[in-house]
Write an enzyme that holds these catalytic residues in place. Structure first.
Site, PDB file in Angstrom:
ATOM      1  N   HIS A  20     -69.515  14.401  11.927  1.00 26.54           N
ATOM      2  CA  HIS A  20     -68.499  15.210  11.258  1.00 26.54           C
ATOM      3  C   HIS A  20     -67.102  14.694  11.609  1.00 26.54           C
ATOM      4  CE1 HIS A  20     -67.020  19.542  10.258  1.00 26.54           C
ATOM      5  NE2 HIS A  20     -66.900  18.732   9.224  1.00 26.54           N
ATOM      6  N   HIS A  99     -49.597   3.383   1.730  1.00 24.23           N
ATOM      7  CA  HIS A  99     -50.537   2.267   1.890  1.00 24.23           C
ATOM      8  C   HIS A  99     -50.547   1.733   3.323  1.00 24.23           C
ATOM      9  CE1 HIS A  99     -53.084  -1.027   0.690  1.00 24.23           C
ATOM     10  NE2 HIS A  99     -52.193  -1.914   1.085  1.00 24.23           N
ATOM     11  N   ASN A 125     -58.581   1.174  -2.415  1.00 23.27           N
ATOM     12  CA  ASN A 125     -58.994   1.416  -1.035  1.00 23.27           C
ATOM     13  C   ASN A 125     -59.161   2.914  -0.850  1.00 23.27           C
ATOM     14  OD1 ASN A 125     -58.387  -1.430  -0.058  1.00 23.27           O
ATOM     15  ND2 ASN A 125     -56.401  -0.794  -0.821  1.00 23.27           N
TER      16      ASN A 125
END
Length: 134
Positions: A20, A99, A125
């Site tokens: 998790h 980014h 991405n």
């Protein structure tokens, strides 16, 4: 022989070790992925395999609660953004980050794998944050 979606042993192992809140990234061919044990390079040639195909396959085996995308994808690759949104449940939270922050996620301690695809469209991405299955 394994019957489930992911046949690549390195991706399968990364997913199997995820707990998790852990992360798994899927990246385009240009992302500067660190050359460490988490690097899973699938790139064969330009656009093979495609980012979206790898993402779709990983999503068949991985329970996610949140995704991280580069803020820049909205302006520079809206088609890819729409394809991502079509693949994920509307209940999944989408977080847009710069980014440069996406790049820093590659070395994050909770990141279990960085998959490099052959994708050559900008800002393709994603960081997938794992959820529990119960």
């Amino acid at each position: 022989m394994k019957k489930s979606a992911v046949l690549n042993e390195h991706i399968s192992k990364a997913i199997a070790t995820i707990g998790h809140f852990d992360l798994l990234t899927i990246n385009d061919a240009g992302m500067p992925i660190p050359n460490d044990h988490r690097r899973i390079d699938l790139a064969v040639t330009k656009n093979l395999p495609r980012f979206i195909d790898v993402l779709a396959t990983v999503l068949e085996e991985m329970e996610i609660q949140k995704i991280y995308l580069a803020e820049e994808i909205k302006e520079h690759n809206p088609t890819q953004l729409q394809q991502i949104k079509q693949l994920i449940s509307s209940e999944i939270e989408i977080i847009f980050i710069p980014h440069e922050e996406m790049k820093s996620n590659l070395a994050h301690p909770l990141n279990k794998g960085n998959i490099r695809t052959g994708e050559t469209t900008p800002y393709s991405n994603i960081a997938l944050e794992s959820n529990v299955t119960f």
